[in-house]
Design a protein around this motif. Structure first.
Motif, PDB file in Angstrom:
ATOM      1  N   LEU A 152       0.825  -1.205   0.000  1.00 33.53           N
ATOM      2  CA  LEU A 152       0.000   0.000   0.000  1.00 33.53           C
ATOM      3  C   LEU A 152       0.853   1.247   0.000  1.00 33.53           C
ATOM      4  O   LEU A 152       0.396   2.323  -0.332  1.00 33.53           O
ATOM      5  CB  LEU A 152      -0.920   0.006   1.219  1.00 33.53           C
ATOM      6  N   PHE A 153       2.098   1.113   0.425  1.00 37.26           N
ATOM      7  CA  PHE A 153       2.932   2.308   0.498  1.00 37.26           C
ATOM      8  C   PHE A 153       3.505   2.658  -0.850  1.00 37.26           C
ATOM      9  O   PHE A 153       4.176   3.663  -1.003  1.00 37.26           O
ATOM     10  CB  PHE A 153       4.057   2.113   1.504  1.00 37.26           C
ATOM     11  N   GLY A 154       3.283   1.803  -1.810  1.00 37.03           N
ATOM     12  CA  GLY A 154       3.749   2.117  -3.138  1.00 37.03           C
ATOM     13  C   GLY A 154       5.243   1.975  -3.286  1.00 37.03           C
ATOM     14  O   GLY A 154       5.826   2.418  -4.264  1.00 37.03           O
ATOM     15  N   VAL A 155       5.892   1.433  -2.295  1.00 39.67           N
ATOM     16  CA  VAL A 155       7.337   1.272  -2.399  1.00 39.67           C
ATOM     17  C   VAL A 155       7.617  -0.209  -2.496  1.00 39.67           C
ATOM     18  O   VAL A 155       7.514  -0.932  -1.520  1.00 39.67           O
ATOM     19  CB  VAL A 155       8.046   1.858  -1.184  1.00 39.67           C
TER      20      VAL A 155
ATOM     21  N   PHE B  43      11.137   0.206   4.914  1.00 36.37           N
ATOM     22  CA  PHE B  43       9.911   0.841   5.372  1.00 36.37           C
ATOM     23  C   PHE B  43       9.214  -0.013   6.397  1.00 36.37           C
ATOM     24  O   PHE B  43       8.789   0.451   7.445  1.00 36.37           O
ATOM     25  CB  PHE B  43       8.965   1.060   4.187  1.00 36.37           C
TER      26      PHE B  43
END
Lengths: 629, 505
Positions: free
Chosen positions: B23-26, B32
């Motif tokens: 969901l963090f797009g990373v 993270f």
């Protein structure tokens, strides 16, 4: 800007992914976003700290009055509209902690080091963006823990912001030394981690990531100030961590680092023996004194830059400024004893600390004179940032001079812990540093948010704040000289101190005025973020590199190649140029045409090497020692 | 509590699940996740710790009881300020439309600077005029205070001169060099001559101040009259006590282990210390009885607890139930027992330490018997004194502004300050024109709730005779036996002591 171009430009450490909300605004690794996070958290903490000061100012001015609003706000701590004495001390403690650490260390240095180091040096980002992100989030966590401590049942830490044991170590001595103090220590430990992560990053970025032509002696004075600040922080904060750790051990695990020979009412003689409360003070002030320069130096750096830009004139004595900063930094490590003249330490040691302390006045005086000389024969544009910088110089002078009294061990006998001290440090490191921070916000707001702040509101904000700061702190000198002690809950019980009640009322009214003046700022700041006029590329016609980046503030800072630097940052009003500024990244086209006037130096004309050049063997050596080259 | 922790755990797990979904797009950035996990883990215990102890909000949400008038005034004031500010904006808008300059902010600010300077300097002068009389300068009540005051005048002379000159220059430059688009600023980087001057001149002035300060400080702290009389000043939360030596002109030794209700300063005196040992033994016995019956009492508390829960009293008396619950929990978890053990151990340590001291004849040399513990300090004019400071619990600071004297009182580290009063209270009253004036010793180091009211009166009398009369009215620590026989050896002392009464303080 195309993605391909970006990719070609910066190598492996930047990703061209599409950023989600969380990675862009929350766990951001972009130095500009992190600086905004630091700034806004700092402003919120500042408001809390200022609100607390207004609460205890109310108590000092009208100790017998009842304020219904206090009961509404504080619940059991404000029974019958009066602040509880224990909570009063909690307020004093948390006000000090918030202002010193959370606003003026993290809020000031964290914001502007993060914003300006990469932008003014020509770097894509910090040396370690990830550490940078961690630095902010540790700071956030620390702030959250500190704010939580206000709400615990036994009250927040209340032994003063210096939390001297045994008061801070014994729950039975003051209720705030229970859970409130534990949370304070946790918060400070987290804060130190944040500060170290940040500091190491700043140092390595300054040493390693300067653009072509940006030798050390072409760095703006802001960067020099941030650089020395970071070094001070990295060297001194671990000592505070040690002190805090010993205190945690004394409180929770029965050790006796700071405790000895104590009898407590209702408990009896304690077992602790052999420790020394004075040891804590030595450890604390070994950080504590560099800390005041950690607070002040970034403000001085910002002021140098803002004054030079808005006076349209080179800063006077660039090298002298750097040497002064260096001198102040070195001396700040060997003067901590002047906070402890009357702890009963050896009088000879006191003399040594007195001599070293008064030496600091010389580089400080040089800095003040240099600012005056920069204004002299300038062409001053009074932007709000410029006004705040001038205000800083005024505070720096009036607050700095009283340091000569307090640094003198003999006079410190009388003045120690009196209101004179309160006046001194609130002017020289409180107001001055806050004004430096405001100057920075007004000056670099266009860079941070791509919008302009409203100047008119800025002028109002400045004059109201400036006047009220002087009204609040100047009369305190007189109270201190009359022997009025600080951190007293009320003065009406002692006739000698009661005569100052009218002054106390004046101070409180001025403080409320100063608090109200911040409404101008808050309105201006938050309104301008969303609805402000769009900023132009270089609104202040400044020389430094940050104004060559796009207004939108893109990831990686420059869309194409990072500009090369050809000269120092302060070439304003060069006689051979039509415009009164000469940005660092523009190459010299022609030799000076007009002959230099008498008493003025010729503009430097030497050919600038295209490759990055180490300014000197000295810094190369430092880098080698640090393992950075 | 349990609910909160369960909730937090579930929440953390939920976050971990979410992270797997990127969901963090990373992508592929486990840093993270690790960071988040670390923060989650760090946050949870801290907030749980705090959550258990959070102050309940004001019992009722009752806006009627709020101080609405103050709130209203505050809001109005803020609004007025904003309106004034906006009206200036309208001014600038009309400037834009009409093309004429209405307000030149550069001029306004330059003039404001000058006005500020003038009004400010007048304010400084006014302040000195009206508050100068309260300043304790040139009015020192002690001998060394006069040298200290002269140090102050020298420093004041230099700094005030620099203050006035530099502030005038600052605001004058602000006015003189305000922006003019037809002018260009001067172009220079430094001026060696000027810079050398303003480095050397402050250095010389500071050298002078340092040397003077050094000699003043050294004289005050080390130049001490050998014949000074010693007075012990004892600081505790929240008050002061003084101890004068008796006829033997010698202060008896003291130790924090000897402090008791009847011996507030902990002086080394046999009978008081013996009774303290008895007291401690008695307390230990009591604690051991409580400890032995801990099982029975937990049963009682359990019955009580169950009664509260079963009858629903836990809801109708939440405060009482909360208190009872915490006591019950302490009993069940063994915390109470551990506390008892700790107390017993501490008291045993104290007894052992006292026993070790009791064998030492240098500590118990009998000099403490005739010491007088007083609640005010009386000094004789022109007689040198050494104040010996001790603190009982936390750091205090003995501050006597009239005498220019201050020294911290540190537990575990005796400190001292020597000075000679040169003014009697009567003289001070006459010179201050205040018949009710008194010297005081204040506490000047934050030490707890009543820090602001921790003081002891100091009276300076003109003659030794007056002092003797006062001292005679003070009772010695152990009242001498009715028989005039003077005891000679320590053994004889202790027998004499048994007949004497211990002064209650």
């Amino acid at each position: 800007m195309s993605t391909a171009a970006l990719h070609a430009e910066h190598d492996s450490h930047h990703h061209d992914h599409k950023e989600s909300f969380i990675s862009k605004y929350v766990f951001s690794m972009d130095h500009k976003m992190i600086s905004r996070q630091f700034l806004i958290t700092g402003i919120i903490m500042g408001l809390v700290g200022m609100g607390m000061s207004l609460l205890f100012r109310l108590q000092l001015a009208w100790p017998d009055e009842q304020f219904g609003i206090l009961e509404t706000l504080l619940g059991k701590w404000g029974k019958d509209g009066k602040i509880d004495p224990n909570f009063y001390m909690g307020l004093v403690t948390i006000h000090g902690t918030i202002m010193v650490f959370y606003v003026l260390t993290a809020g000031l240095s964290g914001t502007f080091s993060n914003l300006l180091i990469p932008l003014q040096l020509g770097a894509r980002d910090m040396a370690s963006p990830f550490m940078n992100m961690l630095s902010y989030w540790f700071f956030f966590l620390s702030s959250a823990v500190l704010l939580t401590s206000i709400f615990v049942e036994t009250g927040p830490a209340s032994a003063g912001w210096t939390v001297y044991p045994p008061l801070s170590a014994l729950e039975k001595a003051v209720p705030g030394s229970g859970l409130g103090m534990t949370l304070w220590l946790v918060a400070i430990a987290l804060f130190i981690v944040s500060s170290l992560l940040g500091g190491i990053n700043y140092i390595s970025t300054v040493l390693n990531m300067r653009t072509k032509g940006m030798s050390m002696n072409r760095m703006p004075l802001t960067i020099w100030a941030f650089f020395f600040t970071a070094i001070l922080g990295v060297l001194s904060f671990p000592v505070l961590l040690g002190a805090a750790l010993f205190l945690i051990f004394d409180r929770s695990f029965g050790t006796s680092f700071y405790l000895s020979d104590i009898y407590l009412e209702g408990v009896g003689a304690l077992e602790n023996i052999g420790g020394s409360p004075v040891l804590y003070q030595h450890l604390f002030w070994f950080l504590g004194h560099p800390e005041v320069y950690i607070i002040l130096m970034p403000a001085l750096g910002i002021t140098s830059e803002v004054i030079s830009t808005n006076a349209r004139k080179p800063i006077f004595g660039y090298t002298a400024m750097i040497i002064s900063l260096m001198g102040i930094s070195i001396l700040s490590f060997i003067v901590w004893g002047h906070h402890m003249f009357i702890t009963g330490m050896n009088p000879f040691l006191g003399s040594v600390f007195m001599i070293l302390t008064l030496i600091i006045a010389v580089p400080s005086a040089v800095k003040a004179f240099n600012y005056l000389a920069t204004l002299w024969r300038g062409n001053l544009r009074f932007t709000p940032a410029m006004l705040f910088s001038i205000g800083l110089v005024s505070f720096f002078i009036s607050g700095g001079l009283t340091g000569i009294y307090l640094g003198n061990a003999a006079m410190d006998i009388q003045l120690h812990d009196s209101y004179f001290v309160v006046a001194h440090f609130h002017l020289v490191m409180g107001s001055a540093a806050i004004f430096g921070m405001f100057a920075g916000i007004y000056h670099w707001f266009p860079k941070m948010f791509g919008k302009m702040m409203n100047n008119t509101l800025g002028y109002f904000h400045f004059w109201f704040t400036f006047i009220s700061a002087y009204l609040v702190f100047f009369p305190m000198h007189f109270m201190g000289l009359a022997g009025v002690p600080r951190r007293y809950y009320q003065f009406t019980l002692v006739k000698e101190f009661d005569v100052w009640m009218d002054v106390n009322k004046l101070i409180t009214i001025a403080a409320i005025m100063g608090g109200m003046a911040q409404v101008f700022f808050l309105w201006n700041f938050f309104y301008s973020i969303f609805k402000g006029k769009k900023a132009t590329q270089n609104p202040w016609e400044s020389n430094t590199l940050e104004w060559t980046t796009p207004v939108e503030g893109i990831h990686g800072n420059w869309p194409g190649e990072i500009p090369t630097v050809y000269r120092g940052p302060h070439e304003y009003s060069r006689p051979d140029r039509e415009s009164d500024f000469f940005p660092q990244h523009l190459p010299d086209e022609t030799a000076p045409v007009t002959a230099p006037q008498e008493g003025e130096q010729t503009a430097p004309t030497e050919v600038v090497p295209q490759e990055t050049v180490e300014s000197s063997v000295f810094f190369a050596a430092i880098k080698r020692v640090l393992g950075l080259s | 509590m349990a609910d909160i922790s369960k909730f937090a755990l579930l929440k953390t797990l939920f976050w971990f699940r979410k992270m797997k979904l990127n969901l963090f797009g990373v992508k592929s950035n486990s840093l993270f996740k690790k960071t988040l996990a670390i923060f989650g883990l760090m946050l949870t215990p801290i907030f749980l710790l705090a959550a258990d102890d959070v102050v309940a909000p004001p019992t009722e949400f009752n806006p009627m009881a709020w101080d609405w008038s103050s709130i209203l005034i505050l809001v109005l004031a803020i609004l007025i300020i904003l309106v004034i500010a906006r009206s200036f904006d309208i001014g600038s808008l009309t400037e834009k439309i009409t093309g004429k300059t209405i307000v030149s902010w550069n001029n306004v600010n330059a003039w404001a600077g000058i006005i500020f300077l003038v009004v400010g300097l007048i304010g400084v002068w006014y302040e000195m005029k009206i508050h100068g009389k309260y300043l304790k300068l040139g009015d020192s009540a002690s001998a060394h205070g006069e040298t200290l005051d002269s140090m102050f005048y020298w420093t004041f002379g230099f700094t005030f001169f620099v203050f006035v000159v530099t502030e005038i220059l600052l605001f004058y430059f602000m006015f003189k060099y305000k922006y003019d688009k037809n002018r260009k600023a001067a172009y220079f980087f430094h001026n060696n001559k000027l810079e050398i001057i303003w480095t050397i001149v402050p250095a010389i002035v500071l050298t002078f101040l340092v040397l003077r300060g050094f000699s003043t400080w050294t004289k005050i702290t080390t130049d001490i009259d050998k014949n000074s009389e010693e007075i012990e000043v004892f600081a505790y939360q929240f008050g002061w006590k003084a101890r004068y030596s008796g006829d033997d002109k010698q202060l008896g030794t003291a130790n924090f282990n000897f402090i008791s209700g009847t011996n507030p300063l902990g002086v080394a005196e046999d009978s008081a210390v013996s009774s303290l040992v008895n007291e401690l033994n008695g307390e230990i016995k009591k604690l051991e009885i409580i400890k032995a019956s801990i099982e029975d009492s937990s049963k009682l508390w359990k019955a009580q607890y169950d009664r509260y829960v079963s009858t629903g009293m836990s809801n109708s008396y939440p405060e009482e139930f909360k208190q009872m619950k915490s006591k019950y929990n302490d009993l069940i978890s063994g915390a109470y027992e551990r506390q008892l053990e700790k107390d017993i151990k501490r008291k045993n340590t104290a007894i052992k330490r006292i026993a070790a001291y009791q064998k030492d004849h240098e500590t118990f040399n009998g000099t403490a018997k005739d010491d007088k513990i007083t609640t005010e300090i009386v000094l004789v004019k022109n007689k040198p004194y050494i104040f010996k400071y001790r603190a009982r619990d936390v750091i205090h600071s003995a501050y006597m502004p009239e005498f220019r004297a201050q020294m911290n009182c540190v537990p575990g580290m005796p400190t001292s300050f020597a000075f000679t009063p040169i003014k009697t209270t009567e003289e001070a009253r006459a010179s201050k024109n205040d018949p009710e004036f008194d010297f005081y010793l204040y506490c000047n180091k934050i030490c707890g709730a009543a820090h602001y009211n921790m003081k002891i009166k100091i009276t300076v009398v003109g003659s030794e005779a007056e002092y003797k009369t006062w001292l005679a009215t003070q009772t010695p620590f152990v009242a001498p036996p009715a028989a005039p026989a003077a005891p000679t050896s320590p053994k004889a002392d202790s027998t004499a002591v048994k007949q004497g009464t211990v002064v209650k303080n």
